[in-house]
Design a protein around this motif. Structure first.
Motif, PDB file in Angstrom:
ATOM      1  N   UNK A  15      -5.046 -15.934   6.164  1.00 60.28           N
ATOM      2  CA  UNK A  15      -4.611 -16.814   5.075  1.00 60.28           C
ATOM      3  C   UNK A  15      -4.627 -18.279   5.503  1.00 60.28           C
ATOM      4  N   UNK A  16      -4.016 -18.564   6.637  1.00 65.84           N
ATOM      5  CA  UNK A  16      -3.956 -19.944   7.112  1.00 65.84           C
ATOM      6  C   UNK A  16      -5.343 -20.465   7.491  1.00 65.84           C
ATOM      7  N   UNK A  17      -6.128 -19.623   8.120  1.00 61.86           N
ATOM      8  CA  UNK A  17      -7.460 -20.044   8.554  1.00 61.86           C
ATOM      9  C   UNK A  17      -8.391 -20.369   7.404  1.00 61.86           C
ATOM     10  N   UNK A  18      -8.414 -19.523   6.393  1.00 57.88           N
ATOM     11  CA  UNK A  18      -9.316 -19.788   5.269  1.00 57.88           C
ATOM     12  C   UNK A  18      -8.845 -20.991   4.449  1.00 57.88           C
ATOM     13  N   UNK A  19      -7.542 -21.192   4.352  1.00 61.91           N
ATOM     14  CA  UNK A  19      -7.058 -22.375   3.633  1.00 61.91           C
ATOM     15  C   UNK A  19      -7.414 -23.643   4.410  1.00 61.91           C
ATOM     16  N   UNK A  20      -7.335 -23.582   5.728  1.00 66.12           N
ATOM     17  CA  UNK A  20      -7.727 -24.732   6.549  1.00 66.12           C
ATOM     18  C   UNK A  20      -9.205 -25.063   6.325  1.00 66.12           C
ATOM     19  N   UNK A  21     -10.042 -24.046   6.255  1.00 62.63           N
ATOM     20  CA  UNK A  21     -11.472 -24.260   5.977  1.00 62.63           C
ATOM     21  C   UNK A  21     -11.641 -24.909   4.606  1.00 62.63           C
ATOM     22  N   UNK A  22     -10.908 -24.411   3.616  1.00 65.40           N
ATOM     23  CA  UNK A  22     -10.967 -24.984   2.271  1.00 65.40           C
ATOM     24  C   UNK A  22     -10.603 -26.469   2.302  1.00 65.40           C
ATOM     25  N   UNK A  23      -9.505 -26.798   2.976  1.00 62.57           N
ATOM     26  CA  UNK A  23      -9.075 -28.201   3.041  1.00 62.57           C
ATOM     27  C   UNK A  23     -10.110 -29.087   3.718  1.00 62.57           C
ATOM     28  N   UNK A  24     -10.686 -28.612   4.809  1.00 64.33           N
ATOM     29  CA  UNK A  24     -11.697 -29.402   5.518  1.00 64.33           C
ATOM     30  C   UNK A  24     -12.888 -29.683   4.609  1.00 64.33           C
ATOM     31  N   UNK A  25     -13.369 -28.661   3.913  1.00 63.37           N
ATOM     32  CA  UNK A  25     -14.536 -28.843   3.037  1.00 63.37           C
ATOM     33  C   UNK A  25     -14.212 -29.802   1.898  1.00 63.37           C
ATOM     34  N   UNK A  26     -13.080 -29.604   1.241  1.00 59.33           N
ATOM     35  CA  UNK A  26     -12.724 -30.459   0.107  1.00 59.33           C
ATOM     36  C   UNK A  26     -12.478 -31.895   0.562  1.00 59.33           C
ATOM     37  N   UNK A  27     -11.797 -32.067   1.684  1.00 60.94           N
ATOM     38  CA  UNK A  27     -11.538 -33.423   2.164  1.00 60.94           C
ATOM     39  C   UNK A  27     -12.809 -34.130   2.615  1.00 60.94           C
ATOM     40  N   UNK A  28     -13.764 -33.377   3.168  1.00 62.14           N
ATOM     41  CA  UNK A  28     -15.046 -33.994   3.512  1.00 62.14           C
ATOM     42  C   UNK A  28     -15.777 -34.463   2.251  1.00 62.14           C
ATOM     43  N   UNK A 124       1.865 -16.535   1.312  1.00 64.55           N
ATOM     44  CA  UNK A 124       1.313 -15.668   2.357  1.00 64.55           C
ATOM     45  C   UNK A 124       1.743 -16.119   3.749  1.00 64.55           C
ATOM     46  N   UNK A 125       1.646 -17.398   4.024  1.00 61.27           N
ATOM     47  CA  UNK A 125       1.938 -17.917   5.364  1.00 61.27           C
ATOM     48  C   UNK A 125       3.436 -17.854   5.669  1.00 61.27           C
ATOM     49  N   UNK A 126       4.249 -18.345   4.762  1.00 63.79           N
ATOM     50  CA  UNK A 126       5.700 -18.326   4.998  1.00 63.79           C
ATOM     51  C   UNK A 126       6.210 -16.891   5.038  1.00 63.79           C
ATOM     52  N   UNK A 127       5.731 -16.055   4.131  1.00 59.49           N
ATOM     53  CA  UNK A 127       6.147 -14.656   4.142  1.00 59.49           C
ATOM     54  C   UNK A 127       5.786 -13.961   5.443  1.00 59.49           C
ATOM     55  N   UNK A 128       4.589 -14.204   5.924  1.00 51.68           N
ATOM     56  CA  UNK A 128       4.161 -13.608   7.194  1.00 51.68           C
ATOM     57  C   UNK A 128       4.985 -14.144   8.358  1.00 51.68           C
ATOM     58  N   UNK A 129       5.221 -15.448   8.364  1.00 46.30           N
ATOM     59  CA  UNK A 129       6.007 -16.039   9.453  1.00 46.30           C
ATOM     60  C   UNK A 129       7.432 -15.488   9.465  1.00 46.30           C
ATOM     61  N   UNK A 130       8.042 -15.371   8.303  1.00 51.51           N
ATOM     62  CA  UNK A 130       9.399 -14.825   8.217  1.00 51.51           C
ATOM     63  C   UNK A 130       9.424 -13.377   8.714  1.00 51.51           C
ATOM     64  N   UNK A 131       8.428 -12.604   8.319  1.00 52.77           N
ATOM     65  CA  UNK A 131       8.353 -11.210   8.768  1.00 52.77           C
ATOM     66  C   UNK A 131       8.192 -11.127  10.289  1.00 52.77           C
ATOM     67  N   UNK A 132       7.338 -11.981  10.843  1.00 51.01           N
ATOM     68  CA  UNK A 132       7.121 -11.946  12.286  1.00 51.01           C
ATOM     69  C   UNK A 132       8.372 -12.360  13.060  1.00 51.01           C
ATOM     70  N   UNK A 133       9.092 -13.343  12.547  1.00 56.91           N
ATOM     71  CA  UNK A 133      10.353 -13.724  13.185  1.00 56.91           C
ATOM     72  C   UNK A 133      11.328 -12.554  13.120  1.00 56.91           C
ATOM     73  N   UNK A 134      11.378 -11.879  11.990  1.00 55.20           N
ATOM     74  CA  UNK A 134      12.273 -10.719  11.855  1.00 55.20           C
ATOM     75  C   UNK A 134      11.868  -9.600  12.805  1.00 55.20           C
ATOM     76  N   UNK A 135      10.572  -9.406  13.011  1.00 54.61           N
ATOM     77  CA  UNK A 135      10.120  -8.387  13.959  1.00 54.61           C
ATOM     78  C   UNK A 135      10.549  -8.742  15.376  1.00 54.61           C
TER      79      UNK A 135
END
Length: 139
Positions: A15-28, A124-135
């Protein structure tokens, strides 16, 4: 590492990786065009599809390389998943509410689509991070 925790790691990275790619392309593209006029639709759709594909392929690869003892979610997995969803669902709600207000104010489609996409990515990112912290630290 449990089966569900592995899935969460892969989902976070995809989720984070593909959004980063999206931002790079749009900002370029925005360097030569006003931001609201940047051609974003195809990139948004392709990165959304790429996120699903990357998550699926990454999960299969991770599970093949390091198989889990069990694929069944136990009580702890279910509680962690529920907790992560409770915390992160507000990003989807906020994104939808912001998009509704933006549409009522007749903002450009670019901004409306991007606030919706950002809401999903934050969910997706916050939910995953919260879950990983809980794990790792417990609930």
């Amino acid at each position: 590492m449990s089966y569900e925790e592995k899935r969460t790691w892969v989902y976070l990275l995809a989720s984070a990786g593909t959004y980063a790619v999206y931002l790079v392309i749009v900002l370029q593209r925005a360097q030569h065009t006003p931001v609201a006029q940047v051609p974003y639709i195809a990139v948004l759709l392709w990165t959304s599809v790429a996120s699903v594909v990357a998550s699926t392929v990454g999960h299969v690869a991770f599970e093949t390389a390091r198989p889990s003892d069990s694929r069944r979610a136990d009580v702890r997995d279910k509680e962690i998943a529920r907790f992560g969803e409770y915390v992160s669902r507000w990003f989807v709600i906020a994104g939808a509410a912001a998009a509704l207000l933006m549409a009522m104010a007749r903002w450009e489609y670019f901004w409306i689509a991007n606030v919706i996409y950002l809401g999903f990515v934050l969910w997706a990112v916050v939910g995953s991070a919260v879950k990983l912290v809980a794990y790792r630290r417990g609930m």
